[in-house]
Design a protein around this motif. Structure first.
Motif, PDB file in Angstrom:
ATOM      1  N   GLY A 139      12.199  47.161  21.816  1.00  0.00           N
ATOM      2  CA  GLY A 139      10.939  47.407  21.129  1.00  0.00           C
ATOM      3  C   GLY A 139      10.993  48.670  20.306  1.00  0.00           C
TER       4      GLY A 139
ATOM      5  N   SER B  56       5.687  48.747  21.402  1.00  0.00           N
ATOM      6  CA  SER B  56       5.631  47.312  21.669  1.00  0.00           C
ATOM      7  C   SER B  56       7.012  46.703  21.525  1.00  0.00           C
ATOM      8  CB  SER B  56       4.647  46.614  20.724  1.00  0.00           C
ATOM      9  OG  SER B  56       5.134  46.623  19.413  1.00  0.00           O
ATOM     10  N   GLY B  57       7.193  45.546  22.175  1.00  0.00           N
ATOM     11  CA  GLY B  57       8.475  44.879  22.102  1.00  0.00           C
ATOM     12  C   GLY B  57       8.543  43.675  23.013  1.00  0.00           C
ATOM     13  N   ALA B  58       9.729  43.124  23.165  1.00  0.00           N
ATOM     14  CA  ALA B  58       9.944  41.932  23.987  1.00  0.00           C
ATOM     15  C   ALA B  58      10.487  42.334  25.349  1.00  0.00           C
ATOM     16  CB  ALA B  58      10.926  40.998  23.294  1.00  0.00           C
TER      17      ALA B  58
ATOM     18  N   ARG C 109       8.679  36.264  30.689  1.00  0.00           N
ATOM     19  CA  ARG C 109       9.021  36.751  29.354  1.00  0.00           C
ATOM     20  C   ARG C 109       7.740  36.855  28.546  1.00  0.00           C
ATOM     21  NH1 ARG C 109      10.963  31.632  29.796  1.00  0.00           N
ATOM     22  NH2 ARG C 109      10.212  30.095  28.312  1.00  0.00           N
TER      23      ARG C 109
ATOM     24  N   HIS D  72       5.727  39.485  25.158  1.00  0.00           N
ATOM     25  CA  HIS D  72       5.717  40.614  24.220  1.00  0.00           C
ATOM     26  C   HIS D  72       4.803  41.681  24.801  1.00  0.00           C
ATOM     27  CE1 HIS D  72       4.544  42.950  20.674  1.00  0.00           C
ATOM     28  NE2 HIS D  72       5.775  42.679  20.285  1.00  0.00           N
TER      29      HIS D  72
ATOM     30  N   ASP E 163       1.503  39.958  25.866  1.00  0.00           N
ATOM     31  CA  ASP E 163       1.032  38.800  25.119  1.00  0.00           C
ATOM     32  C   ASP E 163       2.128  37.741  25.127  1.00  0.00           C
ATOM     33  OD1 ASP E 163      -1.397  40.059  24.299  1.00  0.00           O
ATOM     34  OD2 ASP E 163      -0.258  41.163  22.791  1.00  0.00           O
ATOM     35  N   LYS E 164       1.752  36.526  24.780  1.00  0.00           N
ATOM     36  CA  LYS E 164       2.715  35.409  24.760  1.00  0.00           C
ATOM     37  C   LYS E 164       3.466  35.350  26.075  1.00  0.00           C
ATOM     38  CE  LYS E 164       3.231  35.829  19.785  1.00  0.00           C
ATOM     39  NZ  LYS E 164       4.114  36.160  18.691  1.00  0.00           N
TER      40      LYS E 164
END
Length: 149
Positions: free
Chosen positions: A60, A71-73, A105, A107, A118-119
């Protein structure tokens, strides 16, 4: 990431450790690759093995338009989630059970007032949860979230 000043020149840092003790348990195979510029820092890769045969991989960057944000994965894959959750709760007593793997998993984002994923897709005990999870930074606020199965 306001606590880390911007780099005055383009910077690439790679750090690794075979083992770090955290919460009385070993975090193994820790690796992080950072990239810094005059505007922001980016975590190109953060990877480690946590208790419960858990592999965590994240990447991120700080958001230059929002103060103190990141932010990031993120991807979490645990073969023994009971051991992982026990470690996160500060417990050392874990009972052996027939446990299905845990995979998460999504974001992630962090700002001055909240942490969120999120997601979000979580495979837990043979079922799948999808949605958004949000936690306020101020503990006196109630946590909000929505999930669907």
């Amino acid at each position: 990431m306001a606590i880390v000043p911007p780099a005055s020149i383009a910077t690439q840092l790679q750090m690794s450790a075979d083992q770090i003790m955290l919460g009385g348990r070993a975090i193994q195979n820790v690796g992080v690759d950072l990239h810094g510029s005059a505007k922001s820092w980016a975590v190109e890769r953060l990877e480690f093995q946590a208790p419960g045969a858990t592999r965590v991989v994240a990447s991120g960057a700080s958001q230059s338009n929002v103060a103190n944000s990141f932010s990031g994965a993120i991807n979490v894959d645990s073969s023994d989630p009971d051991v992982l959750v026990g470690w996160l709760k500060g417990r050392s007593d874990t009972r052996l059970r027939d446990q299905k793997p845990l995979r998460i998993r999504g974001h992630f984002a962090s700002t001055n007032d909240h942490l969120s994923v999120d997601k979000l897709i979580a495979e837990i005990d043979g079922g799948v949860l999808e949605g958004v999870s949000r936690w306020p930074i101020h503990l006196r606020q109630a946590a909000r979230g929505s999930m669907r199965t």
